[in-house]
Design a protein around this motif. Sequence first.
Motif, PDB file in Angstrom:
ATOM      1  N   GLY A 118       0.788  -1.225   0.000  1.00 18.32           N
ATOM      2  CA  GLY A 118       0.000   0.000   0.000  1.00 18.32           C
ATOM      3  C   GLY A 118       0.819   1.274   0.000  1.00 18.32           C
ATOM      4  N   THR A 119       2.138   1.164   0.063  1.00 15.07           N
ATOM      5  CA  THR A 119       2.967   2.366  -0.029  1.00 15.07           C
ATOM      6  C   THR A 119       2.672   3.060  -1.350  1.00 15.07           C
ATOM      7  OG1 THR A 119       4.753   1.531   1.369  1.00 15.07           O
ATOM      8  CG2 THR A 119       5.345   3.218  -0.238  1.00 15.07           C
ATOM      9  N   ARG A 120       2.354   4.344  -1.279  1.00 12.14           N
ATOM     10  CA  ARG A 120       2.069   5.130  -2.475  1.00 12.14           C
ATOM     11  C   ARG A 120       3.377   5.656  -3.043  1.00 12.14           C
ATOM     12  NH1 ARG A 120      -1.636   6.324  -5.366  1.00 12.14           N
ATOM     13  NH2 ARG A 120      -3.220   5.725  -3.874  1.00 12.14           N
ATOM     14  N   TRP A 121       3.482   5.576  -4.373  1.00 14.96           N
ATOM     15  CA  TRP A 121       4.659   6.140  -5.039  1.00 14.96           C
ATOM     16  C   TRP A 121       4.216   7.133  -6.103  1.00 14.96           C
ATOM     17  CZ3 TRP A 121       4.583   5.359 -10.199  1.00 14.96           C
ATOM     18  CH2 TRP A 121       3.924   4.215 -10.694  1.00 14.96           C
ATOM     19  N   PHE A 122       5.118   8.069  -6.383  1.00 17.42           N
ATOM     20  CA  PHE A 122       4.902   9.087  -7.405  1.00 17.42           C
ATOM     21  C   PHE A 122       6.152   9.142  -8.279  1.00 17.42           C
ATOM     22  CE2 PHE A 122       2.691  10.331  -3.558  1.00 17.42           C
ATOM     23  CZ  PHE A 122       1.418  10.651  -4.005  1.00 17.42           C
ATOM     24  N   LEU A 123       5.970   9.324  -9.573  1.00 17.43           N
ATOM     25  CA  LEU A 123       7.082   9.499 -10.510  1.00 17.43           C
ATOM     26  C   LEU A 123       6.852  10.802 -11.257  1.00 17.43           C
ATOM     27  CD1 LEU A 123       9.640   8.416 -11.975  1.00 17.43           C
ATOM     28  CD2 LEU A 123       8.079   7.321 -13.605  1.00 17.43           C
ATOM     29  N   ASP A 124       7.736  11.775 -11.020  1.00 17.85           N
ATOM     30  CA  ASP A 124       7.612  13.073 -11.687  1.00 17.85           C
ATOM     31  C   ASP A 124       8.147  12.977 -13.115  1.00 17.85           C
ATOM     32  OD1 ASP A 124       6.837  15.742 -11.814  1.00 17.85           O
ATOM     33  OD2 ASP A 124       8.777  16.479 -11.123  1.00 17.85           O
ATOM     34  N   ARG A 136       5.779   1.606 -18.283  1.00 16.04           N
ATOM     35  CA  ARG A 136       5.403   0.363 -18.978  1.00 16.04           C
ATOM     36  C   ARG A 136       6.105  -0.832 -18.325  1.00 16.04           C
ATOM     37  NH1 ARG A 136       4.701   3.888 -23.457  1.00 16.04           N
ATOM     38  NH2 ARG A 136       6.906   4.032 -23.964  1.00 16.04           N
ATOM     39  N   ASN A 137       7.367  -0.653 -17.974  1.00 15.48           N
ATOM     40  CA  ASN A 137       8.120  -1.719 -17.312  1.00 15.48           C
ATOM     41  C   ASN A 137       7.500  -2.044 -15.958  1.00 15.48           C
ATOM     42  OD1 ASN A 137      10.291  -2.473 -15.215  1.00 15.48           O
ATOM     43  ND2 ASN A 137      11.288  -2.987 -17.160  1.00 15.48           N
ATOM     44  N   TRP A 138       7.244  -1.028 -15.153  1.00  9.23           N
ATOM     45  CA  TRP A 138       6.669  -1.259 -13.827  1.00  9.23           C
ATOM     46  C   TRP A 138       5.275  -1.871 -13.915  1.00  9.23           C
ATOM     47  CZ3 TRP A 138       8.053   4.012 -11.107  1.00  9.23           C
ATOM     48  CH2 TRP A 138       9.439   4.063 -10.883  1.00  9.23           C
ATOM     49  N   ALA A 139       4.501  -1.495 -14.924  1.00  8.13           N
ATOM     50  CA  ALA A 139       3.140  -2.034 -15.071  1.00  8.13           C
ATOM     51  C   ALA A 139       3.158  -3.541 -15.332  1.00  8.13           C
ATOM     52  CB  ALA A 139       2.408  -1.308 -16.198  1.00  8.13           C
ATOM     53  N   ARG A 140       4.265  -4.050 -15.884  1.00  7.80           N
ATOM     54  CA  ARG A 140       4.379  -5.497 -16.125  1.00  7.80           C
ATOM     55  C   ARG A 140       4.799  -6.268 -14.875  1.00  7.80           C
ATOM     56  NH1 ARG A 140       6.662  -3.395 -20.932  1.00  7.80           N
ATOM     57  NH2 ARG A 140       8.772  -3.714 -20.140  1.00  7.80           N
ATOM     58  N   GLN A 141       5.170  -5.553 -13.831  1.00 10.12           N
ATOM     59  CA  GLN A 141       5.603  -6.202 -12.593  1.00 10.12           C
ATOM     60  C   GLN A 141       4.460  -6.156 -11.581  1.00 10.12           C
ATOM     61  OE1 GLN A 141       9.616  -5.114 -11.307  1.00 10.12           O
ATOM     62  NE2 GLN A 141       9.883  -4.055 -13.267  1.00 10.12           N
ATOM     63  N   PRO A 142       4.011  -7.303 -11.104  1.00 14.64           N
ATOM     64  CA  PRO A 142       2.842  -7.324 -10.217  1.00 14.64           C
ATOM     65  C   PRO A 142       3.025  -6.548  -8.914  1.00 14.64           C
ATOM     66  CG  PRO A 142       3.834  -9.513 -10.415  1.00 14.64           C
ATOM     67  CD  PRO A 142       4.543  -8.624 -11.379  1.00 14.64           C
ATOM     68  N   GLU A 143       4.262  -6.305  -8.508  1.00 18.06           N
ATOM     69  CA  GLU A 143       4.522  -5.609  -7.244  1.00 18.06           C
ATOM     70  C   GLU A 143       4.229  -4.106  -7.327  1.00 18.06           C
ATOM     71  OE1 GLU A 143       8.054  -5.364  -3.894  1.00 18.06           O
ATOM     72  OE2 GLU A 143       8.523  -6.155  -5.867  1.00 18.06           O
ATOM     73  N   PHE A 144       4.250  -3.538  -8.544  1.00 16.69           N
ATOM     74  CA  PHE A 144       4.107  -2.095  -8.696  1.00 16.69           C
ATOM     75  C   PHE A 144       2.811  -1.755  -9.409  1.00 16.69           C
ATOM     76  CE2 PHE A 144       8.807  -2.872  -9.154  1.00 16.69           C
ATOM     77  CZ  PHE A 144       9.067  -2.686  -7.812  1.00 16.69           C
ATOM     78  N   GLY A 145       1.785  -1.458  -8.662  1.00 19.23           N
ATOM     79  CA  GLY A 145       0.508  -1.095  -9.258  1.00 19.23           C
ATOM     80  C   GLY A 145       0.554   0.307  -9.823  1.00 19.23           C
ATOM     81  N   THR A 158       1.393   7.911 -10.599  1.00 12.34           N
ATOM     82  CA  THR A 158       1.188   7.415  -9.237  1.00 12.34           C
ATOM     83  C   THR A 158       0.758   5.962  -9.268  1.00 12.34           C
ATOM     84  OG1 THR A 158       0.162   7.868  -7.094  1.00 12.34           O
ATOM     85  CG2 THR A 158      -1.217   8.166  -9.054  1.00 12.34           C
ATOM     86  N   GLY A 159       0.982   5.320  -8.147  1.00  9.21           N
ATOM     87  CA  GLY A 159       0.597   3.922  -7.983  1.00  9.21           C
ATOM     88  C   GLY A 159       0.877   3.500  -6.556  1.00  9.21           C
ATOM     89  N   VAL A 160       0.730   2.208  -6.309  1.00  5.41           N
ATOM     90  CA  VAL A 160       0.991   1.661  -4.974  1.00  5.41           C
ATOM     91  C   VAL A 160       1.834   0.393  -5.108  1.00  5.41           C
ATOM     92  CG1 VAL A 160      -1.070   2.609  -3.866  1.00  5.41           C
ATOM     93  CG2 VAL A 160      -1.169   0.366  -4.948  1.00  5.41           C
ATOM     94  N   ILE A 161       2.565   0.129  -4.058  1.00  5.61           N
ATOM     95  CA  ILE A 161       3.333  -1.113  -3.999  1.00  5.61           C
ATOM     96  C   ILE A 161       2.417  -2.194  -3.449  1.00  5.61           C
ATOM     97  CG2 ILE A 161       5.235  -2.284  -2.810  1.00  5.61           C
ATOM     98  CD1 ILE A 161       6.834   0.268  -3.094  1.00  5.61           C
ATOM     99  N   ARG A 162       2.405  -3.310  -4.138  1.00  4.78           N
ATOM    100  CA  ARG A 162       1.636  -4.478  -3.700  1.00  4.78           C
ATOM    101  C   ARG A 162       2.608  -5.518  -3.184  1.00  4.78           C
ATOM    102  NH1 ARG A 162      -0.630  -4.850  -9.471  1.00  4.78           N
ATOM    103  NH2 ARG A 162      -2.116  -3.147  -9.563  1.00  4.78           N
ATOM    104  N   LYS A 163       2.333  -6.089  -2.054  1.00  4.92           N
ATOM    105  CA  LYS A 163       3.197  -7.148  -1.518  1.00  4.92           C
ATOM    106  C   LYS A 163       2.379  -8.355  -1.181  1.00  4.92           C
ATOM    107  CE  LYS A 163       7.083  -4.539   0.025  1.00  4.92           C
ATOM    108  NZ  LYS A 163       8.179  -4.472   0.921  1.00  4.92           N
TER     109      LYS A 163
END
Length: 163
Positions: A118-124, A136-145, A158-163
């Motif tokens: 549930g950690t929220r991340w932001f990429l400027d 696109r790379n992160w979207a293919r990894q299930p850990e990075f929503g 923006t997105g959230v870390i899934r664990k």
Amino acid sequence: RREQPRVILECGCGASTMLLSLYARGLAAGEATIISLEQSPAYLESVRGRLAEAGLDAPVHLLPVPLNAEDQYQLPGDALTRVLGNRTLDWIIIDAPSGRPACRINTLPMLAPYSRAGTRWFLDDAFRDGELDILRNWARQPEFGVQGIVPIGKGLATGVIRK
């Protein structure tokens, strides 16, 4: 304010560090920690001086983090663990490192072990080609929503870390 993050890590210090420190001051004493990673030792010292001059240096931890040959962070040993103790990151704000296109691709994977579900991340700068490739790379990894891009400035993903 809705999410009330208590432990915020930002990549790249500056004006955002000042604002995050003000946010932390608005919480109960000792409840918030701001950690800022900075690739430029000279700029880090400049920001440290500005924080001290404004009386905003606590609870901010400025960490110098060198870059490798690909312009990616090389997090030194246990530097982050010493600051965090037994806490985890609530927010990650990625606005650095500065370098070649897509140099930020390993930043979120590097910080994920210090995060919780549930950690929220932001990429400027999310509308730049390199950052779109990263998303696109992160979207293919299930850990990075990846949840999307807010159309402000050069884009804020923006997105959230899934664990």
